[in-house]
Design a protein around this motif. Structure first.
Motif, short mmCIF file in Angstrom:
data_model
loop_
_atom_site.label_atom_id
_atom_site.label_comp_id
_atom_site.label_asym_id
_atom_site.label_seq_id
_atom_site.Cartn_x
_atom_site.Cartn_y
_atom_site.Cartn_z
N ALA A 110 0.80 -1.23 0.00
CA ALA A 110 0.00 0.00 0.00
C ALA A 110 0.83 1.28 0.00
N PRO A 111 1.93 1.38 0.76
CA PRO A 111 2.70 2.63 0.74
C PRO A 111 3.32 2.95 -0.64
N SER A 112 3.50 1.93 -1.48
CA SER A 112 4.08 2.16 -2.80
C SER A 112 3.03 2.48 -3.86
N ILE A 113 1.76 2.32 -3.53
CA ILE A 113 0.68 2.59 -4.47
C ILE A 113 0.23 4.03 -4.28
N PRO A 114 0.28 4.84 -5.33
CA PRO A 114 -0.08 6.24 -5.18
C PRO A 114 -1.55 6.42 -4.82
N PRO A 115 -1.84 7.34 -3.90
CA PRO A 115 -3.24 7.59 -3.53
C PRO A 115 -3.93 8.40 -4.63
N GLU A 160 9.85 0.04 -7.66
CA GLU A 160 9.80 0.38 -6.23
C GLU A 160 9.16 -0.75 -5.43
N ILE A 161 8.09 -1.31 -5.95
CA ILE A 161 7.41 -2.41 -5.26
C ILE A 161 8.33 -3.62 -5.16
N LEU A 162 9.03 -3.95 -6.23
CA LEU A 162 9.96 -5.08 -6.20
C LEU A 162 11.07 -4.85 -5.19
N THR A 163 11.56 -3.63 -5.10
CA THR A 163 12.60 -3.30 -4.12
C THR A 163 12.07 -3.51 -2.70
N VAL A 164 10.87 -3.02 -2.43
CA VAL A 164 10.26 -3.18 -1.09
C VAL A 164 10.12 -4.65 -0.75
N ARG A 192 11.75 -7.29 -2.05
CA ARG A 192 13.06 -7.93 -1.91
C ARG A 192 13.68 -7.59 -0.55
N GLU A 193 13.65 -6.32 -0.17
CA GLU A 193 14.23 -5.92 1.12
C GLU A 193 13.48 -6.56 2.28
N ARG A 194 12.18 -6.63 2.16
CA ARG A 194 11.37 -7.25 3.22
C ARG A 194 11.73 -8.73 3.38
N GLU A 195 11.90 -9.43 2.26
CA GLU A 195 12.25 -10.85 2.31
C GLU A 195 13.67 -11.05 2.85
N ARG A 196 14.59 -10.19 2.48
CA ARG A 196 15.96 -10.30 3.00
C ARG A 196 15.97 -10.10 4.51
N ILE A 197 15.20 -9.14 4.99
CA ILE A 197 15.13 -8.90 6.44
C ILE A 197 14.50 -10.12 7.13
N ARG A 198 13.44 -10.67 6.53
CA ARG A 198 12.80 -11.86 7.09
C ARG A 198 13.78 -13.02 7.22
N GLN A 199 14.74 -13.11 6.29
CA GLN A 199 15.75 -14.16 6.32
C GLN A 199 16.93 -13.82 7.22
N GLY A 200 16.87 -12.67 7.91
CA GLY A 200 17.94 -12.28 8.82
C GLY A 200 19.14 -11.67 8.11
N LEU A 230 20.87 -8.38 5.62
CA LEU A 230 20.76 -6.93 5.43
C LEU A 230 19.79 -6.65 4.28
N PRO A 231 19.06 -5.53 4.34
CA PRO A 231 18.10 -5.23 3.28
C PRO A 231 18.73 -5.11 1.90
N GLN A 232 19.93 -4.56 1.84
CA GLN A 232 20.63 -4.39 0.56
C GLN A 232 21.77 -5.39 0.47
N PRO A 233 21.96 -6.01 -0.68
CA PRO A 233 23.10 -6.94 -0.81
C PRO A 233 24.41 -6.19 -0.70
#
Length: 110
Positions: A21-26, A83-87, A89-97, A99-102
């Motif tokens: 939702a934060p990546s979808i423009p209002p 932007e959505i793909l970045t969000v 990917r970072e969320r999944e990396r954090i879930r796996q313990g 860093l958000p960025q490689p």
């Protein structure tokens, strides 16, 4: 009273929608009120992507295919999908313990 449409396996869960939702423009301030909820647009796009169907073959209980296509195209041009793909990917990396960025990248070529 509005009818609730049938659910599809591709519909976003509440948790998935909260992530996107934060990546979808209002809707624009001062413009016409939105006829279709943004979540329904994204649900229609998820269905279209998974089904691999033509735009005109979207089920009729979604917003009109022309509307869904317009948002897909507009968001593509504005870079929203990247932007959505970045969000995600970072969320999944954090879930796996991780860093958000490689921290490194590997390029393999023949």
């Amino acid at each position: 009273m509005t009818e609730k449409r049938a659910t599809y396996p591709t519909d976003l869960s509440d948790v998935e929608w909260e992530a996107l939702a934060p990546s979808i423009p209002p809707t624009k301030l001062g413009g016409r009120p939105a006829v279709h909820e943004r979540r329904e647009i994204v649900n229609a796009l998820a269905y279209w992507l998974r089904a691999g169907c033509a735009w005109r073959l979207l089920p009729h209980d979604f917003p009109p295919w022309q509307t869904v296509y317009r948002y897909w195209r507009l968001w593509r041009i504005k870079g929203r999908w990247q932007e959505i793909l970045t969000v995600l990917r970072e969320r999944e990396r954090i879930r796996q313990g991780r860093l958000p960025q490689p921290s490194a990248g590997i390029v393999d070529s023949q």
